[in-house]
Design a protein around this motif. Sequence first.
Motif, PDB file in Angstrom:
ATOM      1  N   GLY A  51       0.747  -1.248   0.000  1.00  0.00           N
ATOM      2  CA  GLY A  51       0.000   0.000   0.000  1.00  0.00           C
ATOM      3  C   GLY A  51       0.773   1.293   0.000  1.00  0.00           C
ATOM      4  N   VAL A  52       1.988   1.324  -0.556  1.00  0.00           N
ATOM      5  CA  VAL A  52       2.748   2.568  -0.611  1.00  0.00           C
ATOM      6  C   VAL A  52       2.555   3.242  -1.967  1.00  0.00           C
ATOM      7  N   MET A  53       2.811   4.545  -2.018  1.00  0.00           N
ATOM      8  CA  MET A  53       2.711   5.279  -3.277  1.00  0.00           C
ATOM      9  C   MET A  53       4.097   5.423  -3.894  1.00  0.00           C
ATOM     10  N   PRO A  54       4.228   5.194  -5.190  1.00  0.00           N
ATOM     11  CA  PRO A  54       5.540   5.259  -5.850  1.00  0.00           C
ATOM     12  C   PRO A  54       6.100   6.676  -5.878  1.00  0.00           C
ATOM     13  N   SER A  55       7.407   6.767  -5.702  1.00  0.00           N
ATOM     14  CA  SER A  55       8.085   8.068  -5.719  1.00  0.00           C
ATOM     15  C   SER A  55       8.515   8.479  -7.114  1.00  0.00           C
ATOM     16  N   ARG A  56       8.369   7.600  -8.085  1.00  0.00           N
ATOM     17  CA  ARG A  56       8.728   7.911  -9.477  1.00  0.00           C
ATOM     18  C   ARG A  56       7.498   8.409 -10.226  1.00  0.00           C
ATOM     19  N   GLU A 102       3.166   6.990 -11.836  1.00  0.00           N
ATOM     20  CA  GLU A 102       1.939   7.616 -11.334  1.00  0.00           C
ATOM     21  C   GLU A 102       0.701   7.157 -12.092  1.00  0.00           C
ATOM     22  N   GLU A 103       0.757   7.157 -13.398  1.00  0.00           N
ATOM     23  CA  GLU A 103      -0.424   6.806 -14.193  1.00  0.00           C
ATOM     24  C   GLU A 103      -0.882   5.380 -13.907  1.00  0.00           C
ATOM     25  N   GLU A 104       0.060   4.447 -13.858  1.00  0.00           N
ATOM     26  CA  GLU A 104      -0.297   3.062 -13.579  1.00  0.00           C
ATOM     27  C   GLU A 104      -0.830   2.912 -12.159  1.00  0.00           C
ATOM     28  N   TYR A 105      -0.257   3.673 -11.231  1.00  0.00           N
ATOM     29  CA  TYR A 105      -0.713   3.600  -9.849  1.00  0.00           C
ATOM     30  C   TYR A 105      -2.158   4.085  -9.729  1.00  0.00           C
ATOM     31  N   VAL A 106      -2.468   5.212 -10.334  1.00  0.00           N
ATOM     32  CA  VAL A 106      -3.827   5.756 -10.257  1.00  0.00           C
ATOM     33  C   VAL A 106      -4.826   4.811 -10.920  1.00  0.00           C
TER      34      VAL A 106
END
Length: 437
Positions: free
Chosen positions: A363-368, A372-376
């Motif tokens: 459950g962490v958010m990527p710093s790269r 971002e697009e894939e995470y969202v």
Amino acid sequence: MSPTLTRAARPRRVAYLALAVAGVTALAACGGSGFEDDPAAEGGDDAGGGASAPAGEAAGEVEGAELQVLIASSGEAETQAVTEAAQAWADENGATVEVLPAQDITQELSQGFAAGDPPDLFYVDAGAFGDYAANGNLYPYAEQLADNEDFYPSLRQAFTYEGTQYCAPKDFSTLALQINTAAWEAAGLTDEDIPSTWEELQAVAEQLTTDDQAGLVIGQGRDRAGAFLVQNGGWWLDPETGEVTATSEANVEALQYVQGLLESGVAVLPAEVDSGWGGEAFGTERAAMTMEGNWIRGAMSNDYPDVEYTVVELPEGPAGKGTLQFTQCWGIAAESPDQAAAVSLVEHLTSPEQQIAFAEAFGVMPSRQAAEEEYVAAFPDDAPFIAGGEYGQGPVNQPGLQPALADLDSQLAQLETTAPEQILESFQTNAEAALQQ
């Protein structure tokens, strides 16, 4: 091929294994927890101050390297995910890696630095970074990383000391606004009423306030109040020069706004509703809104699964959008003989693909930015959190300020009855004195 330097028998393993447990630590994995009661991290005593190899001249080789990795794990899922990722890198590169979850990473790192034998790779909280860098504990490797510019600029700045970025941000968290769906609807509010300004936030907080429920709960301390400073164009220190700017008019106005919310009763601190933090007050429905980070998702699903809520970006202040960022980096020890291998492992652990895998695992958010697009797409409900990667403010990271910051938190707990000017002047004095030492 053996590493340039070896540590026969690696005696420090015994000490670290004795200290390591797979439990939750004060430094949560998701880029720093942002909880007010996180202990102030300190730089290692007797750091040794040994000169580290210049960027581009990492000591050691990859094949045959033996790495120890110390992590502040949030639990079994994180420990397993990091261990598997590190082992995959080791298998591919003919190296050995051991991942150790810390019980108290600040204490264990301090012991390792003092003994001149720290782990090779470890989590570094942004709040502790300046002390570690100033004490000579860290190897500055960031310039060696491919696509280092892909990390969010504010996260790179969080790990920059005296003009040098030392380490790679491993992930991050931000603050957003959580809204109780049932309370919102009961107050006759719609999507059109979602607050986008300070004035609108106060207005909906008033409408949501009842005899049994506060409109808004704001966690005490700089890790919540600081968001209002950013939204008004202020901050505790000048990000570029490091000059203490606590008493600026922008900061005074921001704290006056927060004080007004508290005095009017539409906002409360967690203790006022018998809660340890904003998420608890929100989960028990003692408050209709709160300002917390993406870590609240796990708390809500585990402890308050029946509470329906939505997440939106924090309202803008007079100066525009603003939120706080909490982050950690992958620190490499200045005294590690296997720096080249550690840098290679960091590149693997911070690749967009691996960061998405970590997001799915714990459950962490990527710093790269590239992730971002894939995470969202995978976690659409977290879009308001990751949006803060573009405009968020990282924590104060100058060395030697932890006592002054701790005192600031104590004074902010009395914001409802203490003049903002008094609080800010006190921190200004304390911080300036600490920076002059």
